[in-house]
Design an enzyme around this catalytic site. Structure first.
Site, PDB file in Angstrom:
ATOM      1  CG  ASP A   1      -7.174  -1.994  -3.875  1.00 52.63           C
ATOM      2  OD1 ASP A   1      -7.757  -1.132  -3.178  1.00 52.63           O
ATOM      3  OD2 ASP A   1      -5.960  -2.214  -3.791  1.00 52.63           O
TER       4      ASP A   1
ATOM      5  CB  SER B   1      -0.957  -0.067   1.195  1.00 50.06           C
ATOM      6  OG  SER B   1      -1.929   0.930   1.121  1.00 50.06           O
TER       7      SER B   1
ATOM      8  CG  HIS C   1      -5.894  -1.624  -0.192  1.00 54.24           C
ATOM      9  ND1 HIS C   1      -5.354  -1.162  -1.373  1.00 54.24           N
ATOM     10  CD2 HIS C   1      -5.124  -1.090   0.797  1.00 54.24           C
ATOM     11  CE1 HIS C   1      -4.318  -0.375  -1.105  1.00 54.24           C
ATOM     12  NE2 HIS C   1      -4.160  -0.315   0.207  1.00 54.24           N
TER      13      HIS C   1
HETATM   14  C1  MLT Z   1      -1.414   5.997  -0.126  1.00 57.09           C
HETATM   15  O1  MLT Z   1      -1.773   6.965   0.501  1.00 57.09           O
HETATM   16  O2  MLT Z   1      -0.231   5.708  -0.342  1.00 57.09           O
HETATM   17  C2  MLT Z   1      -2.501   5.141  -0.669  1.00 57.09           C
HETATM   18  O3  MLT Z   1      -3.723   5.803  -0.565  1.00 57.09           O
HETATM   19  C3  MLT Z   1      -2.503   3.833   0.032  1.00 57.09           C
HETATM   20  C4  MLT Z   1      -2.785   3.988   1.488  1.00 57.09           C
HETATM   21  O4  MLT Z   1      -3.954   3.960   1.872  1.00 57.09           O
HETATM   22  O5  MLT Z   1      -1.849   4.138   2.248  1.00 57.09           O
END
Ligand code: MLT
Length: 213
Positions: free
Chosen positions: A160, A105, A191
């Site tokens: 996701d 992520s 996700h």
């Molecule tokens: C991010 O902010 O890098 C993406 O939205 C993934 C997350 O939720 O961290």
């Protein structure tokens, strides 16, 4: 270490033949989160696991965002370079080769930024639920012989809610155009990670020779 210091965990290799892993957690995680995953993916690898230095409502991340999926791209660039400096310092301190990033992520997104901005830092990457980190990576940055042939496994979730299919396909295309050897798979998942992620990542790392990249 200097300015580039991150709170981190380091576990030395128990198998000299396994590539070192740079473990990059998701939003709200920390340096302990992915140690278990790293051991499952590549038993015996050295593990270098920093904690993101940006706090969002107390939750560690690797760069600032304006909203979910909307990034502060100046911060992405700055933080990716800081992380690159940290890896360079840690390699000297711990005597390890260029690592393969394993990012989930937000951690996968900073790994993707590192690949686009400072490709020599990583030997390869496993990007779990990654998005395009920079909407407009300068073309000159993309003429990068350093990314040539570098192995990248991108695992996306079909359902996701954070990463649209078009976005992960664009990231795969961007990295391929920059010369990386990209293996992109879309899993029947959201996700969150599934057992299939672990199995595919383990098989993939066993099949690529990241050191030769
Ligand atoms: C991010 O902010 O890098 C993406 O939205 C993934 C997350 O939720 O961290």
């Amino acid at each position: 270490m200097t300015e580039s210091t991150f709170i981190h965990r380091f576990e030395p290799a128990t198998n000299a033949g396994s590539p070192p892993l740079l473990l990059l957690h998701g939003t709200g995680g920390d340096e302990n989160d992915l140690l278990g995953l790293g051991k499952m993916i590549s038993p015996g690898s050295a593990l270098l696991s920093p904690r993101g230095r940006v706090l969002e409502h107390g939750m560690p991340r690797f760069f600032r965002r304006l909203a979910e999926g909307v990034f502060d791209e100046d911060d992405v660039r700055r933080r990716a370079l800081e992380l690159g400096d940290f890896v360079a310092d840690a390699r000297k301190q711990y005597g390890i080769a260029a690592p393969v990033a394993v990012g989930f992520s937000n951690g996968a997104n900073i790994a993707a930024a590192l690949l686009l901005l400072k490709p020599d830092v990583l030997a390869g990457a496993i990007l779990l639920r990654a998005m395009v980190p920079l909407s407009d990576p300068p073309k000159t940055d993309l003429l990068m012989p350093e990314l040539g042939g570098k192995p990248i496994l991108l695992l996306s979730g079909q359902a996701d809610p954070i990463v649209p299919a078009s976005n992960s396909a664009k990231l795969a295309a961007l990295l391929s155009e920059a010369g990386a050897r990209v293996d992109h798979k879309v899993l029947p998942a959201g996700h969150q990670l599934s057992q299939a992620d672990v199995t595919l990542a383990r098989n993939w790392i066993g099949s690529v020779d990241a050191k030769a990249a």
